[in-house]
Motif scaffolding. Structure first.
Motif, PDB file in Angstrom:
ATOM      1  N   ASN A   1       0.840  -1.370   0.153  1.00  0.00           N
ATOM      2  CA  ASN A   1      -0.062  -0.396  -0.299  1.00  0.00           C
ATOM      3  C   ASN A   1       0.846   0.952   0.253  1.00  0.00           C
ATOM      4  N   LEU A   2       1.730   1.181  -1.080  1.00  0.00           N
ATOM      5  CA  LEU A   2       2.827   2.447  -0.168  1.00  0.00           C
ATOM      6  C   LEU A   2       1.769   3.264  -1.506  1.00  0.00           C
ATOM      7  N   PHE A   3       2.387   4.408  -1.482  1.00  0.00           N
ATOM      8  CA  PHE A   3       1.331   5.560  -2.469  1.00  0.00           C
ATOM      9  C   PHE A   3       2.049   6.096  -4.189  1.00  0.00           C
ATOM     10  N   PRO A   4       1.578   5.525  -5.486  1.00  0.00           N
ATOM     11  CA  PRO A   4       2.062   5.317  -6.183  1.00  0.00           C
ATOM     12  C   PRO A   4       2.645   6.242  -6.619  1.00  0.00           C
ATOM     13  N   HIS A   5       2.040   7.303  -6.633  1.00  0.00           N
ATOM     14  CA  HIS A   5       2.695   8.722  -7.726  1.00  0.00           C
ATOM     15  C   HIS A   5       3.171   9.820  -6.477  1.00  0.00           C
ATOM     16  N   MET A   6       4.123   9.292  -5.466  1.00  0.00           N
ATOM     17  CA  MET A   6       5.147   9.926  -5.353  1.00  0.00           C
ATOM     18  C   MET A   6       6.361   8.470  -5.012  1.00  0.00           C
TER      19      MET A   6
ATOM     20  N   LEU B   1       5.642  11.887   4.320  1.00  0.00           N
ATOM     21  CA  LEU B   1       4.316  12.857   4.256  1.00  0.00           C
ATOM     22  C   LEU B   1       3.335  13.180   5.611  1.00  0.00           C
TER      23      LEU B   1
ATOM     24  N   ARG C   1       8.739   3.253   6.102  1.00  0.00           N
ATOM     25  CA  ARG C   1       6.592   4.851   6.566  1.00  0.00           C
ATOM     26  C   ARG C   1       6.344   4.592   7.668  1.00  0.00           C
TER      27      ARG C   1
ATOM     28  N   SER D   1      -7.520   0.588  -0.336  1.00  0.00           N
ATOM     29  CA  SER D   1      -6.086  -0.294   0.572  1.00  0.00           C
ATOM     30  C   SER D   1      -5.099   1.679   0.976  1.00  0.00           C
ATOM     31  N   GLN D   2      -5.137   2.711  -0.070  1.00  0.00           N
ATOM     32  CA  GLN D   2      -5.233   4.076  -0.066  1.00  0.00           C
ATOM     33  C   GLN D   2      -5.500   4.601   0.934  1.00  0.00           C
TER      34      GLN D   2
ATOM     35  N   ALA E   1      -3.618   2.890   4.533  1.00  0.00           N
ATOM     36  CA  ALA E   1      -2.694   3.554   4.425  1.00  0.00           C
ATOM     37  C   ALA E   1      -2.348   4.546   4.633  1.00  0.00           C
TER      38      ALA E   1
ATOM     39  N   LEU F   1      -1.428   5.558   9.112  1.00  0.00           N
ATOM     40  CA  LEU F   1      -0.275   6.407   9.227  1.00  0.00           C
ATOM     41  C   LEU F   1      -0.697   8.404   9.853  1.00  0.00           C
TER      42      LEU F   1
ATOM     43  N   LEU G   1      -2.817  10.232   8.812  1.00  0.00           N
ATOM     44  CA  LEU G   1      -3.106  11.321   8.494  1.00  0.00           C
ATOM     45  C   LEU G   1      -4.813  11.407   8.046  1.00  0.00           C
TER      46      LEU G   1
ATOM     47  N   ILE H   1      -3.321  12.040  -0.782  1.00  0.00           N
ATOM     48  CA  ILE H   1      -3.349  10.507  -1.833  1.00  0.00           C
ATOM     49  C   ILE H   1      -4.566  10.152  -2.949  1.00  0.00           C
TER      50      ILE H   1
ATOM     51  N   GLN I   1      -3.625  10.824  -7.426  1.00  0.00           N
ATOM     52  CA  GLN I   1      -4.274   9.583  -8.430  1.00  0.00           C
ATOM     53  C   GLN I   1      -5.700   9.528  -9.015  1.00  0.00           C
TER      54      GLN I   1
ATOM     55  N   ARG J   1      -4.984  11.753 -12.125  1.00  0.00           N
ATOM     56  CA  ARG J   1      -4.464  11.597 -13.240  1.00  0.00           C
ATOM     57  C   ARG J   1      -5.237  10.381 -14.166  1.00  0.00           C
TER      58      ARG J   1
END
Lengths: 243, 289
Positions: free
Chosen positions: A90-95, A103, A152, B188-189, B192, B196, B198, B207, B211, B214
């Motif tokens: 679940n990493l953020f793909p756009h960073m 972040l 992270r 899942s984004q 995540a 954290l 947020l 986040i 995405q 785009r």
């Protein structure tokens, strides 16, 4: 002895499906507790409950003696104290991965930029990824991505780390590098709860094993005893299947 | 040729290698040549048929005179091009407003807290209404209705209220596209980001939205292309832009050729833009695979 984390009779259902049917266990500071059991036994749900990603239906979860399941509490400050790493990274793909790590500390802790950059660089160096900081997640191997996900979570300086089958999505030859990170964390005194299928690792590294089946803890104890001399028939049957 | 291939008996390997590679390649080339040939022949014959058959129609001479009149085309085209500048200007100030207002509507529809329910209700009703009414009707109602309130100059300008009507209509479509993008980001984004610590808004801002925006860029490109054409609808409430100018010429010369000129100008913009949107979409498909 005070416990870092205590679960008391935790229950959780999704609709009519009872996933956790009264689970109790406790974790001391610096301990590594492994949860084993087949898929659907409730391990992941339990971890998500501890992190307050799911609300429990019943029971209590005590962090340093304070009940964190109180619905009147703001969940965000508690989540910051408990890091979680997922099976699918679940990493953020756009960073790039450095931005992935920075972040949350920047937005939540408001860490000054220079300080944050130094801390982040130190973390990447510690886990052998210093030369990958400006890469994007899809430019890294699965094992590297999972290590970034761990970094992270660590960047938020959590008191407990939860790992939800973090090696299950990895190619076999990449599992080792992630398990090495876990060993390192344990040796540094981190309190860890781990749901895993890696029996070898559980046996070698855990202080305590909990075997879950159909939403309850069937048996728990030190790894040596649970693996060599399980008391319950269900535990024996499970171990004979996976080992 | 395959002397350096040392597997199996020399004779057998030679035969297998020759058959599998060269023959297959040759067959592919043959097939490709054949389909190119068929495509060429069928295209030429269709165009030839049009070229021969259409002029045989009884009214062709009249149609040619009033739609394909080179003399009139030459005389009117520069002025038409000039009028098109106004379309571009209206497009240029409407598009950013649509992007912003559409995003605001999408976020309002996504509001989860119960205190914000009125906002969500507003956005839902808004989108239903403006997507349910033809754009031209919105332009008439707002473009004639609001200046009718007796506003002083310059606030009664059809440029302002026509553009407002376009923005109101199009932002409803754009909002739905954004919303589809927001919903397409995997749960899942969010998990995540939440884990954290947020906040909901930070999760959206850092986040989800980057995405989502785009991901729906090609779809919104299509909205822009259709906006470029619908700017011409403002001609019905006054502004002398391309379509209106062509209409003026049509009446003056009693000839339809200026409309053809206008069509060509629109195509010169929309065809490249459509191809660009298509290639964006193709690239995204490739990336996701």
């Amino acid at each position: 002895m005070t416990y870092k984390l205590q679960l008391i009779d935790v229950t959780k259902s999704f609709g009519t499906l009872e996933v956790c049917k009264g689970i109790s266990f406790d974790v001391k500071k610096g301990e590594l507790v492994c949860m084993i059991g087949s898929s659907g036994s409730g391990k992941s749900t339990l971890l998500r409950c501890i992190n307050l990603l799911e609300a429990v239906d019943g029971g209590r979860i005590l962090l340093d003696g304070h009940d964190i399941t109180d619905p009147d509490l703001d969940p965000q400050p508690i989540r910051r104290r408990i890091g979680i790493v997922f099976q699918s990274f679940n990493l953020f793909p756009h960073m790039n991965v450095m931005e992935n790590v920075m972040l949350a500390p920047r937005r939540v802790h408001r860490t000054p930029k220079a300080e944050l950059l130094a801390e982040t660089t130190a973390l990447f160096e510690r886990f052998g990824l210093a030369d990958r900081m400006t890469h994007y997640p899809d430019q890294l191997s699965g094992g590297q991505q999972q290590r970034v996900a761990i970094i992270r979570a660590l960047a938020m300086k959590p008191e407990i780390m939860l790992f939800d089958e973090v090696t299950s999505a990895l190619d076999p030859e990449l599992v080792g590098e992630v398990l090495d990170v876990l060993r390192k964390l344990k040796s540094e005194g981190m309190t860890i709860i781990l749901a895993t299928h890696e029996m070898g690792f559980a046996r070698e590294a855990a202080d305590k094993i909990c075997f879950l089946d159909q939403g309850i803890i069937v048996e728990s104890g030190p790894p040596e005893q649970l693996f060599t001399n399980p008391k319950q028939a269900r535990t024996r049957e499970f171990l004979s299947r996976v080992m | 040729m395959s002397k350096d291939m040392q597997t199996g008996t020399p004779a057998a390997s030679e035969k297998v290698a020759g058959f599998s590679k060269q023959a297959r390649q040759q067959r592919e080339i043959r097939l490709r040549r054949r389909s190119t040939l068929i495509a060429t022949v069928s295209t030429i014959s269709v165009f030839l048929a049009i070229y021969i058959l259409v002029p045989m129609a009884p009214g062709w001479e009249k149609v040619q005179h009033s739609f394909f009149n080179w003399e009139i085309f030459e005389k009117t085209f520069p002025t038409l091009l000039n009028a098109f500048l106004l379309d571009i200007a209206i497009f240029a100030w409407s598009a950013p407003l649509i992007a912003i207002w559409g995003l605001a509507l999408a976020l309002a529809r996504d509001a989860r807290s119960p205190a914000l329910f009125p906002l969500r209700l507003f956005a839902t009703v808004y989108n239903d209404i403006f997507r349910g009414v033809p754009v031209i009707l919105t332009i008439y109602l707002i473009g004639f209705g609001i200046p009718g309130l007796g506003l002083p100059r310059p606030w009664n300008s059809p440029y302002i209220w026509g553009s407002v009507a376009l923005v109101l209509s199009y932002s409803a479509y754009v909002a739905e596209v954004y919303r589809a993008g927001i919903e397409s980001i995997h749960e899942s984004q969010r998990a995540a980001a939440k884990s954290l610590g947020l906040s909901h808004w930070d999760t959206m801002r850092f986040i989800i939205l980057p995405q989502a925006v785009r991901r729906v860029l090609p779809a919104n490109m299509n909205n822009l292309i259709s906006l470029q054409k619908d700017v011409a609808l403002l001609s019905f409430i006054g502004p002398v832009e391309l379509l209106r100018q062509a209409g003026v010429f049509k009446s003056f010369y009693a000839n339809f050729t200026p409309y053809l000129g206008a069509a060509l100008i629109f195509l010169a913009v929309t065809i490249p833009a459509t191809r660009f949107a298509d290639s964006l979409m193709a690239r995204q498909d490739k990336e996701r695979r």
